[in-house]
Design a protein around this motif. Structure first.
Motif, PDB file in Angstrom:
ATOM      1  N   UNK A 155       0.824  -1.201   0.000  1.00  0.00           N
ATOM      2  CA  UNK A 155       0.000   0.000   0.000  1.00  0.00           C
ATOM      3  C   UNK A 155       0.864   1.260   0.000  1.00  0.00           C
ATOM      4  N   UNK A 156       1.870   1.293   0.874  1.00  0.00           N
ATOM      5  CA  UNK A 156       2.740   2.467   0.956  1.00  0.00           C
ATOM      6  C   UNK A 156       3.511   2.685  -0.343  1.00  0.00           C
ATOM      7  N   UNK A 157       4.001   1.596  -0.935  1.00  0.00           N
ATOM      8  CA  UNK A 157       4.689   1.719  -2.219  1.00  0.00           C
ATOM      9  C   UNK A 157       3.758   2.282  -3.282  1.00  0.00           C
ATOM     10  N   UNK A 158       2.529   1.804  -3.253  1.00  0.00           N
ATOM     11  CA  UNK A 158       1.552   2.220  -4.265  1.00  0.00           C
ATOM     12  C   UNK A 158       1.264   3.711  -4.204  1.00  0.00           C
ATOM     13  N   UNK A 159       1.073   4.243  -2.976  1.00  0.00           N
ATOM     14  CA  UNK A 159       0.710   5.656  -2.875  1.00  0.00           C
ATOM     15  C   UNK A 159       1.908   6.574  -3.082  1.00  0.00           C
ATOM     16  N   UNK A 160       3.123   5.997  -3.125  1.00  0.00           N
ATOM     17  CA  UNK A 160       4.316   6.811  -3.345  1.00  0.00           C
ATOM     18  C   UNK A 160       4.811   6.744  -4.786  1.00  0.00           C
ATOM     19  N   UNK A 161       4.279   5.815  -5.559  1.00  0.00           N
ATOM     20  CA  UNK A 161       4.738   5.633  -6.933  1.00  0.00           C
ATOM     21  C   UNK A 161       4.060   6.621  -7.875  1.00  0.00           C
ATOM     22  N   UNK A 162       4.798   7.037  -8.880  1.00  0.00           N
ATOM     23  CA  UNK A 162       4.255   7.908  -9.918  1.00  0.00           C
ATOM     24  C   UNK A 162       3.552   7.024 -10.954  1.00  0.00           C
ATOM     25  N   UNK A 163       2.360   7.403 -11.441  1.00  0.00           N
ATOM     26  CA  UNK A 163       1.600   8.634 -11.143  1.00  0.00           C
ATOM     27  C   UNK A 163       0.551   8.455 -10.050  1.00  0.00           C
ATOM     28  N   UNK A 164       0.531   7.275  -9.409  1.00  0.00           N
ATOM     29  CA  UNK A 164      -0.496   7.019  -8.392  1.00  0.00           C
ATOM     30  C   UNK A 164      -0.409   8.017  -7.245  1.00  0.00           C
TER      31      UNK A 164
END
Length: 202
Positions: free
Chosen positions: A154-163
């Motif tokens: 989850x943390x990786x997802x919200x920190x990745x571009x463009x997410x």
């Protein structure tokens, strides 16, 4: 005239595509956040089950080693601290983890104390309680690993571009891992200078 309609259709199509893209990412983030919440709920239930089981175990050990007051006090205080952290709506996951780790450390001392009393180790009630506690702790370990894995994704997802753009727009924030600090992981040493009277150093 025709070109104006074409441009308008292209703009509308782009808006629709972007809208669908935003909705898709938003729904994905909501799903992952809900998995994080569900993972924590499973840990919370197991931690409460462990806390409910401990008093019976302590009372059983007291029946054979009633003079080991320091050990019982440590377990009782650690359990109270864990329950207080669990009931505090402002407690962070880190604070919960530290409190639960301190309780785990106290339980190590209680088990070490029990080792000095062969009659206690042969007690059927004690063996049943130990088995129940072991099963719960195994489930806690698995649930914590699952939870932390979900948090990582989850943390990786919200920190990745463009997410991260969508996450920022809708105020998705990183979740906390359920992990104690290194100091709280240090298990107190048990020194059996006399097999019948274990000496506990904190």
């Amino acid at each position: 005239m025709m070109s104006g309609w074409i441009i308008a259709l292209i703009v509308i199509a782009l808006i629709v595509v972007i809208g669908v893209w935003i909705i898709g990412i938003y729904n994905s983030l909501v799903g992952m956040r809900n998995r994080v919440g569900n993972g924590w709920s499973q840990i919370d239930v197991l931690l409460k089950q462990r806390a409910d089981l401990i008093p019976n175990l302590v009372e059983t050990v007291k029946g054979y080693a009633g003079h080991e007051s320091a050990v019982f006090t440590q377990v009782t205080q650690a359990r109270a601290g864990a329950l207080a952290a669990a009931s505090d709506p402002n407690a962070t996951l880190e604070q919960r983890a530290v409190a639960e780790q301190q309780l785990s450390n106290a339980m190590v001392n209680l088990r070490a104390t029990a080792e000095a009393y062969p009659d206690l180790k042969a007690n059927q009630n004690f063996m049943n309680l130990q088995d129940q506690l072991r099963q719960i702790e195994d489930k806690i370990a698995y649930a914590r690993q699952f939870y932390n894995d979900v948090v990582l994704k989850y943390n990786n997802r919200i920190m990745q571009v463009p997410t991260n753009i969508i996450a920022g727009m809708f105020h998705f924030v990183p979740a906390q891992y359920f992990a104690a600090d290194e100091q709280s992981r240090q298990v107190p040493q048990v020194n059996f200078t006399n097999p019948a009277v274990p000496q506990v150093r904190f």
